[in-house]
Design a protein around this motif. Sequence first.
Motif, mmCIF file in Angstrom:
data_model
loop_
_atom_site.group_PDB
_atom_site.id
_atom_site.type_symbol
_atom_site.label_atom_id
_atom_site.label_comp_id
_atom_site.label_asym_id
_atom_site.label_seq_id
_atom_site.Cartn_x
_atom_site.Cartn_y
_atom_site.Cartn_z
ATOM 1 N N GLY A 434 47.283 35.313 36.165
ATOM 2 C CA GLY A 434 46.262 34.318 35.845
ATOM 3 C C GLY A 434 44.980 34.978 35.359
ATOM 4 O O GLY A 434 44.929 36.201 35.145
ATOM 5 N N ASP A 466 51.280 31.629 36.414
ATOM 6 C CA ASP A 466 49.867 31.343 36.134
ATOM 7 C C ASP A 466 49.432 32.011 34.835
ATOM 8 O O ASP A 466 48.246 32.062 34.518
ATOM 9 C CB ASP A 466 48.974 31.778 37.302
ATOM 10 C CG ASP A 466 49.317 33.144 37.873
ATOM 11 O OD1 ASP A 466 50.052 33.911 37.201
ATOM 12 O OD2 ASP A 466 48.839 33.462 38.992
ATOM 13 N N GLU A 484 45.477 29.854 40.425
ATOM 14 C CA GLU A 484 46.376 30.979 40.211
ATOM 15 C C GLU A 484 46.673 31.702 41.516
ATOM 16 O O GLU A 484 45.977 31.496 42.535
ATOM 17 C CB GLU A 484 45.738 31.957 39.227
ATOM 18 C CG GLU A 484 44.448 32.587 39.751
ATOM 19 C CD GLU A 484 43.898 33.646 38.814
ATOM 20 O OE1 GLU A 484 42.770 33.474 38.336
ATOM 21 O OE2 GLU A 484 44.608 34.654 38.583
#
Length: 569
Positions: A434, A466, A484
């Motif tokens: 993420g 993510d 995330e």
Amino acid sequence: MPLRSTHWFGLQDRDGFIHRSWMKNQGFPSDLFDGRPVIGICNTFSELTPCNAHLRQVADRVKRGVYEAGGFPLEFPVMSLGETNIRPTAMLFRNLASMDVEESIRGNPIDGVVLLCGCDKTTPSLLMGAASCDVPAIVVSGGPMLNGNFHGERLGSGTGVWQMSEDVRAGKMKIADFFEAEACMSRSAGHCMTMGTASTMASMVEALGMGLPHNAAIPAVDSRRYVLAQQAGRRIVEMVHEDLRISRILTRQAFENAIRINAAIGGSSNFVLHMLAIAGRVGVPLTLDDFDRVGHDLPLLVDIQPSGKFLMEDFYYAGGVPAVVRELADVIHRDAITVNGKTIGENTADAPCWNREVIHERANPIRERAGLAVVRGNLAPNGAVIKPSAATPSLLKHRGRAVVFESIEDFKARIDRPDLEIDETSVMVLKGAGPKGYPGMPEVGNMPLPPKLLARGITDLVRISDARMSGTAYGTVVLHVSPESAAGGTLAVVENGDEIELDIDTRKLELRVSDDELSRRRAAWKPAPDTWTGGYQRLYIDHVLQADQGADLDFLVGCRGAGIPRESH
Ligand code: FES
């Protein structure tokens, strides 16, 4: 109202002398400082950004147009982000580049700006930076490469790489052919010629009204790209006189148009992050759910890779974005104003379509309901996105056991192992990709499938992460899971063998693990050690917003205008 530049070049004192005199070392005659609009040409040219490497020639044509219209063009460089070279991922630096753009515009004697961009992140970074200044601005995209052609077949940027590399891994393609394809795919100046993120964002420039008609699809090497650049140079001077600033164009209506048009062109999932970030800069409220609510029911009309077969060159010859907008006339805000001073409805009312194989009629869409879907559930309380048009229909409602990879490095280390416990019902889960976790949210969400499944002819699995996905990629891929894993989202505590349920019809993404068990796991979870001790990466990790908010830096959100409180001398 006096132009901004008169506060530099119009001063009749020592400071005015300084501002003018040093500029004259470039051979500019005195009459260029007579109060005419100064047009900045914000250039992301770089030989390290191959998609933008021709932009100095484009800038020359913009200058020609600016001079013709009575303006004074001044080209300046900003940070250029090349998707294929920059590590760890260009997305990490989108916000940094936007700061460069914003401060370069605000700090200099610029009345209006032409934004020259092409490769994926260059378009949003320029729009974000300019939007935070709210000056008159017009985007000129560099244009896509000519169609790739390999052994007599179309070969699309990115999309072809993913397909061919799977074929190599499955033993269906020779490595020598794979290498030969390099030059066959990228055979002219320009950016990726699939409907990847670059073409998507260039199309969004048109959809938002920030570029002239046909900005998106004219090939980079087509002489009409240079005509468009010259016309943009002429037009930006008029925009300064009209005070047609970004905030008058980037309205809520413009963003809704863009969301709808993105569905019809089969645009990249990355556009969600960029639109949220641009909207945040100009102060237009836009949420993740708007993308599903506004866009999901729109049909796919353009048959273009990665979800279709044609490429951007074909799209231009067929009529380009204007022909698509015309098909959508009853569902878009036709009165949204664009940079040429006309509405998007006026610009496209008579737009012709020359090839119905490439651009379908509304009555004959390629696919119904082609917009992005936003899924939620305990695995993504703040949402995640999936592009159903790039997915396998039978997997859009699926339950399967998780095969978890703790990082992309873990994935690469294990995916080819014959003893990996995975089958066609499995759900691949990737953590640590993420905004904060990587950092920068790389395009790794379309994890390649294990060779042992490819060898059995299995071409798709549900994949959840993510991360982002390249706009040139495809598959049943759930992306941008928010929060995330590195921020302690549920994704962080998914374990091998957990059952996961995906249901696009009900927009559900559930980890079928009891609340008690999830609480126990969360209590035991510890974030991975963060090795970034300083520099921009530290600033980014500390301030980046989650994907559902566009992954901008928290302190960059908003329009700060073009005013400067202090003099320089
Ligand atoms: Fe630059 Fe695809 S790598 S647009």
